[in-house]
Design a protein around this motif. Structure first.
Motif, PDB file in Angstrom:
ATOM      1  N   LEU A 168     -28.947 -15.783  -9.585  1.00  0.00           N
ATOM      2  CA  LEU A 168     -28.836 -16.680 -10.744  1.00  0.00           C
ATOM      3  C   LEU A 168     -29.779 -17.871 -10.647  1.00  0.00           C
ATOM      4  N   GLU A 169     -30.526 -17.908  -9.534  1.00  0.00           N
ATOM      5  CA  GLU A 169     -31.468 -19.012  -9.274  1.00  0.00           C
ATOM      6  C   GLU A 169     -30.772 -20.364  -9.310  1.00  0.00           C
ATOM      7  N   ILE A 170     -29.598 -20.416  -8.655  1.00  0.00           N
ATOM      8  CA  ILE A 170     -28.876 -21.703  -8.615  1.00  0.00           C
ATOM      9  C   ILE A 170     -28.657 -22.110  -7.164  1.00  0.00           C
ATOM     10  N   ASP A 171     -29.449 -21.508  -6.255  1.00  0.00           N
ATOM     11  CA  ASP A 171     -29.201 -21.799  -4.837  1.00  0.00           C
ATOM     12  C   ASP A 171     -29.560 -23.217  -4.445  1.00  0.00           C
ATOM     13  N   GLU A 172     -30.303 -23.906  -5.315  1.00  0.00           N
ATOM     14  CA  GLU A 172     -30.635 -25.289  -4.952  1.00  0.00           C
ATOM     15  C   GLU A 172     -29.483 -26.234  -5.266  1.00  0.00           C
ATOM     16  N   GLU A 173     -28.819 -25.992  -6.399  1.00  0.00           N
ATOM     17  CA  GLU A 173     -27.743 -26.921  -6.791  1.00  0.00           C
ATOM     18  C   GLU A 173     -26.381 -26.511  -6.250  1.00  0.00           C
ATOM     19  N   TYR A 174     -26.191 -25.206  -6.000  1.00  0.00           N
ATOM     20  CA  TYR A 174     -24.854 -24.740  -5.647  1.00  0.00           C
ATOM     21  C   TYR A 174     -24.821 -24.052  -4.285  1.00  0.00           C
ATOM     22  N   THR A 175     -23.657 -24.147  -3.652  1.00  0.00           N
ATOM     23  CA  THR A 175     -23.422 -23.324  -2.459  1.00  0.00           C
ATOM     24  C   THR A 175     -22.285 -22.381  -2.831  1.00  0.00           C
ATOM     25  N   GLU A 181     -14.696 -22.779  -4.416  1.00  0.00           N
ATOM     26  CA  GLU A 181     -13.684 -23.834  -4.502  1.00  0.00           C
ATOM     27  C   GLU A 181     -13.475 -24.321  -5.920  1.00  0.00           C
ATOM     28  N   ASN A 182     -14.553 -24.263  -6.697  1.00  0.00           N
ATOM     29  CA  ASN A 182     -14.471 -24.818  -8.039  1.00  0.00           C
ATOM     30  C   ASN A 182     -15.137 -23.865  -9.025  1.00  0.00           C
ATOM     31  N   PRO A 183     -14.521 -22.675  -9.216  1.00  0.00           N
ATOM     32  CA  PRO A 183     -15.216 -21.664 -10.016  1.00  0.00           C
ATOM     33  C   PRO A 183     -15.126 -21.933 -11.510  1.00  0.00           C
ATOM     34  N   GLU A 184     -15.849 -22.943 -11.998  1.00  0.00           N
ATOM     35  CA  GLU A 184     -15.810 -23.236 -13.433  1.00  0.00           C
ATOM     36  C   GLU A 184     -17.037 -22.615 -14.103  1.00  0.00           C
ATOM     37  N   ASP A 185     -17.062 -22.670 -15.424  1.00  0.00           N
ATOM     38  CA  ASP A 185     -18.189 -22.028 -16.110  1.00  0.00           C
ATOM     39  C   ASP A 185     -19.398 -22.968 -16.149  1.00  0.00           C
ATOM     40  N   MET A 186     -20.575 -22.350 -16.308  1.00  0.00           N
ATOM     41  CA  MET A 186     -21.806 -23.154 -16.357  1.00  0.00           C
ATOM     42  C   MET A 186     -22.763 -22.569 -17.384  1.00  0.00           C
ATOM     43  N   LEU A 187     -23.664 -23.385 -17.851  1.00  0.00           N
ATOM     44  CA  LEU A 187     -24.697 -22.912 -18.778  1.00  0.00           C
ATOM     45  C   LEU A 187     -25.992 -22.790 -17.994  1.00  0.00           C
ATOM     46  N   THR A 198     -39.166 -16.910 -25.440  1.00  0.00           N
ATOM     47  CA  THR A 198     -38.134 -17.942 -25.577  1.00  0.00           C
ATOM     48  C   THR A 198     -37.185 -17.869 -24.379  1.00  0.00           C
ATOM     49  N   ASN A 199     -36.356 -18.885 -24.270  1.00  0.00           N
ATOM     50  CA  ASN A 199     -35.379 -18.898 -23.186  1.00  0.00           C
ATOM     51  C   ASN A 199     -34.026 -18.443 -23.684  1.00  0.00           C
ATOM     52  N   LEU A 200     -33.307 -17.755 -22.785  1.00  0.00           N
ATOM     53  CA  LEU A 200     -31.944 -17.354 -23.115  1.00  0.00           C
ATOM     54  C   LEU A 200     -31.007 -18.396 -22.539  1.00  0.00           C
ATOM     55  N   ILE A 201     -29.944 -18.702 -23.274  1.00  0.00           N
ATOM     56  CA  ILE A 201     -28.941 -19.596 -22.695  1.00  0.00           C
ATOM     57  C   ILE A 201     -27.714 -18.741 -22.385  1.00  0.00           C
ATOM     58  N   LEU A 202     -27.343 -18.717 -21.114  1.00  0.00           N
ATOM     59  CA  LEU A 202     -26.217 -17.881 -20.696  1.00  0.00           C
ATOM     60  C   LEU A 202     -25.050 -18.776 -20.275  1.00  0.00           C
ATOM     61  N   ARG A 203     -23.856 -18.399 -20.764  1.00  0.00           N
ATOM     62  CA  ARG A 203     -22.675 -19.093 -20.253  1.00  0.00           C
ATOM     63  C   ARG A 203     -22.057 -18.206 -19.186  1.00  0.00           C
ATOM     64  N   ILE A 204     -21.870 -18.754 -17.994  1.00  0.00           N
ATOM     65  CA  ILE A 204     -21.350 -17.927 -16.906  1.00  0.00           C
ATOM     66  C   ILE A 204     -19.991 -18.443 -16.463  1.00  0.00           C
ATOM     67  N   ASP A 205     -18.992 -17.554 -16.504  1.00  0.00           N
ATOM     68  CA  ASP A 205     -17.650 -17.911 -16.020  1.00  0.00           C
ATOM     69  C   ASP A 205     -17.442 -17.256 -14.665  1.00  0.00           C
ATOM     70  N   SER A 217     -11.618 -12.094  -1.524  1.00  0.00           N
ATOM     71  CA  SER A 217     -12.472 -10.970  -1.123  1.00  0.00           C
ATOM     72  C   SER A 217     -13.752 -10.907  -1.948  1.00  0.00           C
ATOM     73  N   GLY A 218     -13.954 -11.846  -2.849  1.00  0.00           N
ATOM     74  CA  GLY A 218     -15.220 -11.832  -3.600  1.00  0.00           C
ATOM     75  C   GLY A 218     -15.175 -12.741  -4.802  1.00  0.00           C
ATOM     76  N   LEU A 219     -16.221 -12.601  -5.605  1.00  0.00           N
ATOM     77  CA  LEU A 219     -16.408 -13.477  -6.754  1.00  0.00           C
ATOM     78  C   LEU A 219     -16.866 -12.614  -7.929  1.00  0.00           C
ATOM     79  N   VAL A 220     -16.370 -12.914  -9.116  1.00  0.00           N
ATOM     80  CA  VAL A 220     -16.855 -12.200 -10.299  1.00  0.00           C
ATOM     81  C   VAL A 220     -17.489 -13.218 -11.234  1.00  0.00           C
ATOM     82  N   ALA A 221     -18.686 -12.894 -11.696  1.00  0.00           N
ATOM     83  CA  ALA A 221     -19.358 -13.774 -12.658  1.00  0.00           C
ATOM     84  C   ALA A 221     -19.491 -13.005 -13.966  1.00  0.00           C
ATOM     85  N   VAL A 222     -18.940 -13.554 -15.040  1.00  0.00           N
ATOM     86  CA  VAL A 222     -19.049 -12.917 -16.354  1.00  0.00           C
ATOM     87  C   VAL A 222     -20.005 -13.766 -17.177  1.00  0.00           C
ATOM     88  N   MET A 223     -21.084 -13.116 -17.671  1.00  0.00           N
ATOM     89  CA  MET A 223     -22.079 -13.924 -18.391  1.00  0.00           C
ATOM     90  C   MET A 223     -22.217 -13.489 -19.851  1.00  0.00           C
TER      91      MET A 223
END
Ligand code: ADP
Length: 469
Positions: A168-175, A181-187, A198-205, A217-223
C-alpha cells in the motif's frame, strides 16, 4: 553287560551264607532309552516348528491389518480417499479398521466441505466490487482478490508474500503494530492504471483476524474506489463556497451603498440616483444568479424535463439573431452580426426555450467580451449526423488553459471584469447541461486577443424529402 556279586549273610551278620552273582544284558534298555530320547527331541522340534508357525500366523493376522491401516493413512494424507481398509473380523482389530474407515469418510467429507467453502469464498472474493487483501500475522499478503490487484495495479505474484505496508506504500507512516492496534480506515491516493494519468482515491478499512483464543492471526484490508465520491464532495464544497462568495460580494457592496445613502447621501441629487442604480443592478444580478442556480439544480436533480418539439433550427437561430439585431440600436456597444447558414432546412427535436437560452447566453458573451464595433459571425452547418452552430467573435479571447474550465460553475477567466459586466459565471455551465441533455456537445476554440468561437453540436437525422410526398 551288567554284573553284580553280593555276599549273603546270616541275619545276625556274623556268618556268610553264600554269594549271589547276577549277570544281566542291558543293551535293550539302552536302546529303549535312546529311542525315547529321539522321540522326545523330534516331538520337541515339531512342537517348536508348530509354535513358530502359529506365532507367525497370529502375528501376521495382527500386523497385516495394521499395515493396511498404515498404507491407508499414507493414502489419506496424500488426499486419496478412494480405498478402504479390509475388515477381517469383529475383534478389536476389526473394530479398529472399521473406525479407521469411518475416520477416512469423515476426513473426506470435511475436506469436501472445506473445498466447497473455499470455492465459494474464492468466487465471492473475485466477484466483489471491493478490493480485499488478507495477511498473516506478520503482515505478509496471503490472499488478494482481482479487484484489489486492479486497484493497486499489481499482479498476484507480486503481491503474495509482500508486506501489506509496502504493497500500500504506507511503510513510511505506518507500522504493522500501529495498524493492528488501531485498525481504522484511511484514504489513499494511488495512480490509476488507465491511460488518463489521474489518481485513484481508495478508502481502506482494516480489521483484524482474531481466533477464539484472542490470538491475532492476520489483518484484512478492504478497499473501495471513492475517487468519484471524493471528487463530488470536493465539487460540492467548492460550489457551496462559491455560492456564498458570489452572494456575499453584491450584498456587501449593496450594504455599503445603502449605508452611505442612509447616512445622508440620499439627500444628494447627484449621488443618490447613482447609488440606487448600483444597488438595483446588484439586486438584479443576484436574482439572475439565483434563477440560474435554480435551473441548474433542477437539471442536476433530473426534475427539468425537456419539452421537445420538432422545429426548423434555421428559423429558431434567425429569430434569436433578429432580436440581437434589434437590440444593437439601444446598446451602448455596437456590433454587427453576420449569418452564414446552410441552404438546407434543418429540422430537429429540441426544447426551444432552453435552446434559445443557450444561444442567447453565447451571443451575450460574444458581445460582452468583444470590442465596440466587433463582428460576430454565426454559422449553421450540417454534417451527416449532426448540426453544428458556431458563434465567432473578435473579442479578447480565452487563454488555452481556461478553454475547458469556462464551462464549470462560477468559473471566469477574469473574475472582476466578468462580475463588473453583470455575469453570474453560470451561463456556460447551464448551456453545457442543456446541450448534454439534448445528446449534443458544446466546446470553444480561441486565440487570445483575436477572438473566440463557441460550437454547439446536436444530433441530427436528415429527413428524406419523399417522406412528405
Ligand atoms: P459570465 O456570466 O461570467 O459570462 P459564463 O459562464 O457565461 O459566465 O462564462 C464564463 C467565463 O467564460 C466568462 O467569465 C469569461 O471569462 C469567459 N468567456 C465566455 N465567453 C467568452 C467570449 N466570447 N470571449 C471571451 N471570454 C469568454
Amino acid at each position: 553287560m551288567f554284573n553284580i556279586v553280593q555276599s549273603i549273610q546270616s541275619p545276625t551278620g556274623d556268618t556268610v551264607l553264600g554269594t549271589l552273582y547276577l549277570r544281566s544284558n542291558l543293551e535293550s534298555k539302552y536302546n529303549e532309552v535312546s529311542t525315547t530320547a529321539v522321540i522326545f527331541v523330534t516331538a520337541s522340534l515339531i512342537a517348536a516348528v508348530i509354535s513358530i508357525i502359529v506365532a507367525l500366523l497370529v502375528s501376521r493376522s495382527i500386523t497385516q491389518p495394521i499395515g493396511e491401516m498404515r498404507e491407508q493413512a499414507i493414502r489419506i494424507a496424500k488426499g486419496d480417499y478412494s480405498r478402504k481398509v479390509a475388515i477381517h473380523g469383529k475383534d478389536e482389530l476389526g473394530q479398529l479398521a472399521e473406525t479407521f474407515n469411518q475416520l477416512g469418510e469423515r476426513i473426506e467429507e470435511t475436506q469436501e466441505a472445506m473445498e466447497s467453502e473455499r470455492n465459494r469464498l474464492d468466487s465471492v472474493l473475485s466477484h466483489m466490487t471491493d478490493g480485499v487483501v488478507a495477511t498473516d500475522r506478520r503482515g505478509k499478503v496471503i490472499t488478494i482478490n482481482e479487484m484489489a490487484m486492479s486497484l493497486l495495479n499489481v499482479t498476484n505474484e507480486e503481491a503474495i508474500g509482500q508486506s501489506i505496508l509496502t504493497l500500500l506504500e504506507i511503510d513510511e507512516e505506518y507500522t504493522l503494530r500501529k495498524l493492528l492496534e488501531n485498525p481504522e480506515d484511511m484514504l489513499l491516493e494511488r495512480p490509476s492504471n488507465d491511460s488518463t494519468g489521474t489518481n485513484l482515491i481508495l478508502r481502506i478499512d482494516f480489521s483484524m483476524i482474531r481466533r477464539e483464543s484472542g490470538f491475532i492471526s492476520g489483518l484484512v484490508a478492504v478497499m473501495h474506489d471513492v475517487t468519484e465520491q471524493e471528487k463530488n464532495e470536493q465539487e460540492r464544497r467548492e460550489f457551496v463556497s462559491n455560492v456564498s462568495h458570489e452572494l456575499r460580494t453584491p450584498l456587501t457592496s449593496m450594504r455599503s451603498y445603502i449605508e452611505a445613502l442612509s447616512e445622508g447621501a440620499w439627500k444628494d441629487p447627484e449621488i443618490a440616483p447613482n447609488f440606487l442604480k448600483v444597488t438595483l443592478d446588484e439586486t438584479d444580478r443576484m436574482i439572475r444568479m439565483i434563477n440560474d442556480l435554480l435551473s441548474l439544480s433542477r437539471m442536476d436533480s433530473g426534475n427539468s424535463q425537456l419539452q421537445l418539439e420538432y422545429i426548423n433550427f434555421n428559423e429558431m437561430v434567425n429569430f434569436v439573431l433578429d432580436r440581437f439585431d434589434m437590440m444593437v440600436t439601444n446598446e451602448s456597444k455596437k456590433y454587427l452580426i453576420r449569418r452564414e447558414f446552410t441552404k438546407r432546412e434543418l429540422w430537429v427535436e429540441v426544447d426551444t426555450d432552453k435552446m434559445i437560452q443557450v444561444i442567447d447566453n453565447i451571443m451575450n458573451n460574444a458581445i460582452k467580451y468583444s470590442p465596440d464595433g466587433g463582428i460576430i459571425t454565426v454559422k449553421l452547418m450540417e454534417t451527416h449526423n449532426n448540426i453544428v452552430l458556431s458563434i465567432n467573435d473578435q473579442g479578447l479571447g480565452i487563454p488555452k488553459k481556461d478553454l475547458t474550465k469556462i464551462f464549470d460553475r462560477f468559473y471566469r477567466v477574469d473574475k472582476a471584469r466578468a462580475r463588473q459586466q453583470g455575469g453570474t459565471g453560470l451561463g456556460l455551465a447551464i448551456s453545457r447541461e442543456v446541450i448534454k441533455a439534448h445528446g449534443g456537445a458544446i466546446w470553444a476554440e480561441s486565440r487570445e486577443n483575436r477572438g473566440s468561437t463557441f460550437y454547439i453540436m446536436l444530433p441530427y437525422e436528415p429527413y428524406e424529402e419523399d417522406w412528405w410526398v
